[in-house]
Structures are given as C-alpha cells and as structure tokens.
Design a protein around this motif. Structure first.
Motif, PDB file in Angstrom:
ATOM      1  N   ARG A  30       0.302  -1.410  -0.166  1.00  0.00           N
ATOM      2  CA  ARG A  30       0.125  -0.364  -0.088  1.00  0.00           C
ATOM      3  C   ARG A  30       0.884   1.220  -0.003  1.00  0.00           C
ATOM      4  O   ARG A  30       0.042   2.165  -0.552  1.00  0.00           O
ATOM      5  CB  ARG A  30      -0.930   0.659   1.286  1.00  0.00           C
ATOM      6  N   ALA A  94      -8.062  -4.173  -7.365  1.00  0.00           N
ATOM      7  CA  ALA A  94      -8.491  -4.289  -5.934  1.00  0.00           C
ATOM      8  C   ALA A  94      -8.109  -4.809  -4.846  1.00  0.00           C
ATOM      9  O   ALA A  94      -8.965  -4.585  -3.590  1.00  0.00           O
ATOM     10  CB  ALA A  94      -9.740  -5.865  -6.658  1.00  0.00           C
ATOM     11  N   VAL A  95      -6.886  -4.996  -4.913  1.00  0.00           N
ATOM     12  CA  VAL A  95      -6.097  -5.326  -3.449  1.00  0.00           C
ATOM     13  C   VAL A  95      -5.935  -4.187  -2.844  1.00  0.00           C
ATOM     14  O   VAL A  95      -6.381  -3.663  -1.936  1.00  0.00           O
ATOM     15  CB  VAL A  95      -5.015  -6.135  -3.591  1.00  0.00           C
ATOM     16  N   ASN A  97      -7.898  -1.775  -3.680  1.00  0.00           N
ATOM     17  CA  ASN A  97      -8.871  -0.305  -2.661  1.00  0.00           C
ATOM     18  C   ASN A  97      -9.796  -1.019  -2.003  1.00  0.00           C
ATOM     19  O   ASN A  97     -11.167  -0.514  -1.681  1.00  0.00           O
ATOM     20  CB  ASN A  97     -10.276  -0.189  -4.418  1.00  0.00           C
ATOM     21  N   SER A  98      -9.400  -1.692  -1.282  1.00  0.00           N
ATOM     22  CA  SER A  98     -10.564  -2.849  -0.696  1.00  0.00           C
ATOM     23  C   SER A  98     -10.136  -2.273   0.859  1.00  0.00           C
ATOM     24  O   SER A  98      -8.936  -1.110   1.164  1.00  0.00           O
ATOM     25  CB  SER A  98      -9.593  -4.308  -0.593  1.00  0.00           C
ATOM     26  N   SER A  99     -10.760  -2.277   1.892  1.00  0.00           N
ATOM     27  CA  SER A  99     -10.475  -2.395   3.583  1.00  0.00           C
ATOM     28  C   SER A  99      -9.080  -1.859   4.453  1.00  0.00           C
ATOM     29  O   SER A  99      -8.733  -3.362   3.152  1.00  0.00           O
ATOM     30  CB  SER A  99     -12.139  -2.220   4.314  1.00  0.00           C
TER      31      SER A  99
END
Length: 111
Positions: A30, A94-95, A97-99
């Motif tokens: 991240r 996708a990873v 943008n995940s919580s």
C-alpha cells in the motif's frame, strides 16, 4: 550475487496472494502504491525487527510484487505494477481499493 526477481511470465497467483496475505507486507505494498517514486527499504516505518523486515521484503520480491536495485548504500524498491496488471488484470487495484486491514480488525476476531 544478483538479486532474484521472477520474470513476468513466472509470476504465480498463489505466490502473490500469499505475499499479500500478511498485514505487514500488505502495508508495504500500500505504501509503495501510494508513492509516485521508488522507496528505500528503510524509508517505511515498519514495527518489526530488522531481520523480520528483511524477510518480508524478500517475500515481496520473490513473489514478484516488488523490484529491488542498489542505489548507493541502499536498496531502492518499487512496486511491479505494470507486470502485475499484465499478468493478473485488476488484481492489484482490487487489493489496493479494499478496506485497510485495521478496519477489519473487530470483524476478523469474530470469525
């Protein structure tokens, strides 16, 4: 001795997902994704020992998520965004943008 980086066609989904499955490594990914330039290993505030940090960096590199090279006395690290997007379209986004893992803490304890 040369540092091992798998070629794009050698990237395996199970290795990438396993690497992303650890909160420390997910946090590193991240941070790298949020940065518009490569980072040095020491520039991220990891709350683990140096030996443990080295292990996490190696897992990320060997799974194909990151690329390292020497920059002076330091290792510069970048996210292999293009290789990952080509090999596994949409996975990285996708990873990312995940919580965040911390938002899932209480729900995960109930499982």
């Amino acid at each position: 001795m040369a540092t091992y980086h798998p070629d794009r066609d050698q990237l395996l989904i199970e290795d990438v997902l396993a690497a992303l499955g650890h909160p420390v490594r997910l946090g590193i990914v991240r941070e790298l994704a949020a940065s518009d330039h490569e980072r040095t290993c020491g520039s991220l505030p990891l709350e683990v020992t140096k030996a443990t940090a080295t292990y996490h960096w190696r897992v990320l590199r060997e799974s194909g998520l990151t690329r390292e090279h020497k920059r002076g006395r330091y290792k510069a690290v970048s996210l292999r965004r293009e290789d990952l997007s080509t090999r596994f379209p949409g996975l990285l986004d996708a990873v990312l943008n995940s919580s965040p893992p911390s938002a899932l803490g209480e729900d995960r304890q109930a499982i």
